[in-house]
Design a protein around this motif. Structure first.
Motif, PDB file in Angstrom:
ATOM      1  N   UNK A 121       0.840  -1.203   0.000  1.00 24.81           N
ATOM      2  CA  UNK A 121       0.000   0.000   0.000  1.00 24.81           C
ATOM      3  C   UNK A 121       0.874   1.252   0.000  1.00 24.81           C
ATOM      4  N   UNK A 122       2.181   1.062   0.188  1.00 23.69           N
ATOM      5  CA  UNK A 122       3.183   2.118   0.037  1.00 23.69           C
ATOM      6  C   UNK A 122       4.517   1.428  -0.199  1.00 23.69           C
ATOM      7  N   UNK A 123       5.584   2.201  -0.311  1.00 26.28           N
ATOM      8  CA  UNK A 123       6.890   1.606  -0.611  1.00 26.28           C
ATOM      9  C   UNK A 123       7.402   0.689   0.485  1.00 26.28           C
ATOM     10  N   UNK A 124       6.950   0.874   1.716  1.00 26.44           N
ATOM     11  CA  UNK A 124       7.457   0.053   2.819  1.00 26.44           C
ATOM     12  C   UNK A 124       6.353  -0.576   3.674  1.00 26.44           C
ATOM     13  N   UNK A 125       5.101  -0.366   3.304  1.00 27.00           N
ATOM     14  CA  UNK A 125       3.977  -0.904   4.080  1.00 27.00           C
ATOM     15  C   UNK A 125       3.192  -1.909   3.240  1.00 27.00           C
ATOM     16  N   UNK A 126       2.877  -3.063   3.866  1.00 26.82           N
ATOM     17  CA  UNK A 126       2.141  -4.121   3.182  1.00 26.82           C
ATOM     18  C   UNK A 126       1.033  -4.622   4.081  1.00 26.82           C
ATOM     19  N   UNK A 127      -0.035  -5.134   3.455  1.00 28.22           N
ATOM     20  CA  UNK A 127      -1.175  -5.638   4.218  1.00 28.22           C
ATOM     21  C   UNK A 127      -1.612  -7.000   3.693  1.00 28.22           C
ATOM     22  N   UNK A 128      -2.315  -7.756   4.548  1.00 24.03           N
ATOM     23  CA  UNK A 128      -3.025  -8.963   4.154  1.00 24.03           C
ATOM     24  C   UNK A 128      -4.074  -9.244   5.225  1.00 24.03           C
ATOM     25  N   UNK A 129      -5.161  -9.941   4.854  1.00 23.56           N
ATOM     26  CA  UNK A 129      -6.152 -10.320   5.868  1.00 23.56           C
ATOM     27  C   UNK A 129      -5.524 -11.168   6.965  1.00 23.56           C
ATOM     28  N   UNK A 130      -5.974 -10.980   8.187  1.00 27.88           N
ATOM     29  CA  UNK A 130      -5.478 -11.760   9.331  1.00 27.88           C
ATOM     30  C   UNK A 130      -6.187 -13.104   9.358  1.00 27.88           C
ATOM     31  N   UNK A 131      -5.858 -13.935   8.355  1.00 30.18           N
ATOM     32  CA  UNK A 131      -6.510 -15.244   8.174  1.00 30.18           C
ATOM     33  C   UNK A 131      -5.689 -16.052   7.186  1.00 30.18           C
ATOM     34  N   UNK A 132      -5.583 -17.358   7.310  1.00 28.96           N
ATOM     35  CA  UNK A 132      -6.036 -18.156   8.457  1.00 28.96           C
ATOM     36  C   UNK A 132      -5.045 -18.044   9.616  1.00 28.96           C
ATOM     37  N   UNK A 133      -5.554 -18.139  10.800  1.00 28.45           N
ATOM     38  CA  UNK A 133      -4.721 -18.090  12.003  1.00 28.45           C
ATOM     39  C   UNK A 133      -4.470 -19.517  12.484  1.00 28.45           C
ATOM     40  N   UNK A 134      -3.300 -19.806  13.041  1.00 25.74           N
ATOM     41  CA  UNK A 134      -2.213 -18.882  13.384  1.00 25.74           C
ATOM     42  C   UNK A 134      -1.215 -18.632  12.260  1.00 25.74           C
ATOM     43  N   UNK A 135      -1.414 -19.261  11.091  1.00 20.96           N
ATOM     44  CA  UNK A 135      -0.440 -19.158  10.001  1.00 20.96           C
ATOM     45  C   UNK A 135      -0.138 -17.711   9.641  1.00 20.96           C
ATOM     46  N   UNK A 136      -1.165 -16.894   9.436  1.00 15.29           N
ATOM     47  CA  UNK A 136      -0.948 -15.515   8.994  1.00 15.29           C
ATOM     48  C   UNK A 136      -0.176 -14.717  10.034  1.00 15.29           C
ATOM     49  N   UNK A 137      -0.442 -14.966  11.306  1.00 14.95           N
ATOM     50  CA  UNK A 137       0.281 -14.245  12.359  1.00 14.95           C
ATOM     51  C   UNK A 137       1.744 -14.684  12.414  1.00 14.95           C
ATOM     52  N   UNK A 138       1.991 -15.966  12.258  1.00 13.75           N
ATOM     53  CA  UNK A 138       3.369 -16.461  12.270  1.00 13.75           C
ATOM     54  C   UNK A 138       4.174 -15.852  11.120  1.00 13.75           C
ATOM     55  N   UNK A 139       3.562 -15.775   9.925  1.00 16.76           N
ATOM     56  CA  UNK A 139       4.254 -15.189   8.792  1.00 16.76           C
ATOM     57  C   UNK A 139       4.528 -13.712   9.027  1.00 16.76           C
ATOM     58  N   UNK A 140       3.561 -13.001   9.580  1.00 21.34           N
ATOM     59  CA  UNK A 140       3.728 -11.565   9.836  1.00 21.34           C
ATOM     60  C   UNK A 140       4.854 -11.313  10.824  1.00 21.34           C
ATOM     61  N   UNK A 141       4.907 -12.078  11.888  1.00 18.78           N
ATOM     62  CA  UNK A 141       5.978 -11.936  12.882  1.00 18.78           C
ATOM     63  C   UNK A 141       7.344 -12.224  12.249  1.00 18.78           C
ATOM     64  N   UNK A 142       7.397 -13.273  11.444  1.00 18.38           N
ATOM     65  CA  UNK A 142       8.661 -13.662  10.825  1.00 18.38           C
ATOM     66  C   UNK A 142       9.193 -12.558   9.920  1.00 18.38           C
ATOM     67  N   UNK A 143       8.337 -11.987   9.095  1.00 22.76           N
ATOM     68  CA  UNK A 143       8.772 -10.925   8.189  1.00 22.76           C
ATOM     69  C   UNK A 143       9.169  -9.660   8.955  1.00 22.76           C
ATOM     70  N   UNK A 144       8.419  -9.323   9.999  1.00 25.14           N
ATOM     71  CA  UNK A 144       8.752  -8.143  10.798  1.00 25.14           C
ATOM     72  C   UNK A 144      10.133  -8.281  11.426  1.00 25.14           C
ATOM     73  N   UNK A 145      10.445  -9.469  11.918  1.00 29.81           N
ATOM     74  CA  UNK A 145      11.758  -9.708  12.524  1.00 29.81           C
ATOM     75  C   UNK A 145      12.855  -9.739  11.462  1.00 29.81           C
ATOM     76  N   UNK A 146      12.551 -10.352  10.326  1.00 29.45           N
ATOM     77  CA  UNK A 146      13.542 -10.500   9.268  1.00 29.45           C
ATOM     78  C   UNK A 146      13.955  -9.152   8.685  1.00 29.45           C
ATOM     79  N   UNK A 147      12.994  -8.242   8.524  1.00 31.57           N
ATOM     80  CA  UNK A 147      13.254  -6.953   7.887  1.00 31.57           C
ATOM     81  C   UNK A 147      13.311  -5.803   8.892  1.00 31.57           C
ATOM     82  N   UNK A 148      13.522  -6.119  10.173  1.00 31.54           N
ATOM     83  CA  UNK A 148      13.659  -5.093  11.212  1.00 31.54           C
ATOM     84  C   UNK A 148      12.493  -4.094  11.165  1.00 31.54           C
ATOM     85  N   UNK A 149      11.295  -4.638  11.066  1.00 33.80           N
ATOM     86  CA  UNK A 149      10.111  -3.790  10.953  1.00 33.80           C
ATOM     87  C   UNK A 149       9.148  -3.998  12.096  1.00 33.80           C
TER      88      UNK A 149
END
Length: 256
Positions: A121-149
């Motif tokens: 949605x911008x050069x550094x911000x991305x979105x996706x539906x919070x589903x299915x859980x817990x998979x989507x949350x695990x992926x979000x945490x992993x990317x945030x840690x990987x890219x220092x975000x």
């Protein structure tokens, strides 16, 4: 839909279920129409780009997929077999990331994010539906840690665009229905082991390509669109009928 040589090589490895030598890959790629020189050149580039691992002495080296590619393969298999039924609470994950300066690493990170359904949605911000859980949350945490975000979860209260339009649901639905019809035609065919193997690689490549575009969205988002579910059902029937015949050709090549 034409499948790339790279996708064909990955597909052969998935069907074979083990690491293969260049000689074996060349023999297995022949029914799909790939030449020996084409296979060799792609193997070298795929190793250099971190898509494949090569082990052993030059003449007897074996090739296998890297951990990153193995993760994508496992996720595609999950999309073809696991259909979560949990309802979506209408919340979204938003990632704010610091992308690496190295272009190759940055491009690969963006490719993995896109594969997992995150849309910019911008050069550094991305979105996706919070589903299915817990998979989507695990992926979000992993990317945030990987890219220092950072990652947040919540309702979208204002947006300049309809976020669901980022996914081209109508186009994906129609393309999935076309491939599902082709699969049904293949099921009705009588094929030799060699032909069955070629059909399995081609059909599997088309299905993997489409399912790779399916960002694991909740049923509420798909609405009346049934293309993906038709594709998954058709491919399941196709595999049950053709897999054994195709495996005979694989066994023959591996036994040489």
């Amino acid at each position: 839909m034409k499948i790339s040589a790279r996708s064909t090589i990955i597909g052969i490895m998935v069907v074979a279920g083990q690491k293969l030598t260049a000689t074996q890959l060349i023999a297995l790629a022949a029914p799909i129409g790939l030449s020996a020189s084409n296979v060799k050149s792609h193997l070298s580039r795929m190793v250099a780009e971190g898509i494949l691992d090569r082990q052993g002495p030059t003449r007897f080296a074996t090739y296998g997929v890297t951990k990153g590619e193995a993760r994508k393969i496992a996720d595609i298999k999950a999309r073809l077999t696991i259909q979560p039924e949990d309802p979506w609470d209408r919340s979204w994950f938003m990632l704010a990331l610091r992308f690496p300066s190295q272009r190759l690493i940055r491009d690969r990170l963006r490719a993995f994010l896109w594969f997992d359904g995150f849309r910019c949605v911008s050069s550094s911000a991305l979105v996706r539906p919070a589903w299915p859980l817990p998979w989507a949350e695990e992926q979000s945490r992993e990317y945030a840690e990987l890219a220092f975000g950072s990652c947040v979860r919540g309702a979208i209260i204002s947006s300049a665009t309809n976020l669901l339009e980022l996914y081209d649901l109508d186009g994906l639905d129609q393309e999935a229905k076309v491939v599902a019809r082709r699969i049904r035609q293949k099921i009705a065919s009588s094929l030799s082991p060699r032909e069955a193997f070629a059909a399995r690689i081609r059909v599997g490549g088309q299905v993997a390509n489409l399912v790779g575009h399916d960002p694991r969205l909740p049923r509420e988002v798909w609405g009346q669109r049934t293309g993906i579910s038709e594709l998954v059902d058709g491919f399941s029937q196709f595999e049950q009928i053709i897999a054994r015949q195709a495996q005979r050709f694989v066994d023959e090549i591996k036994a040489r």
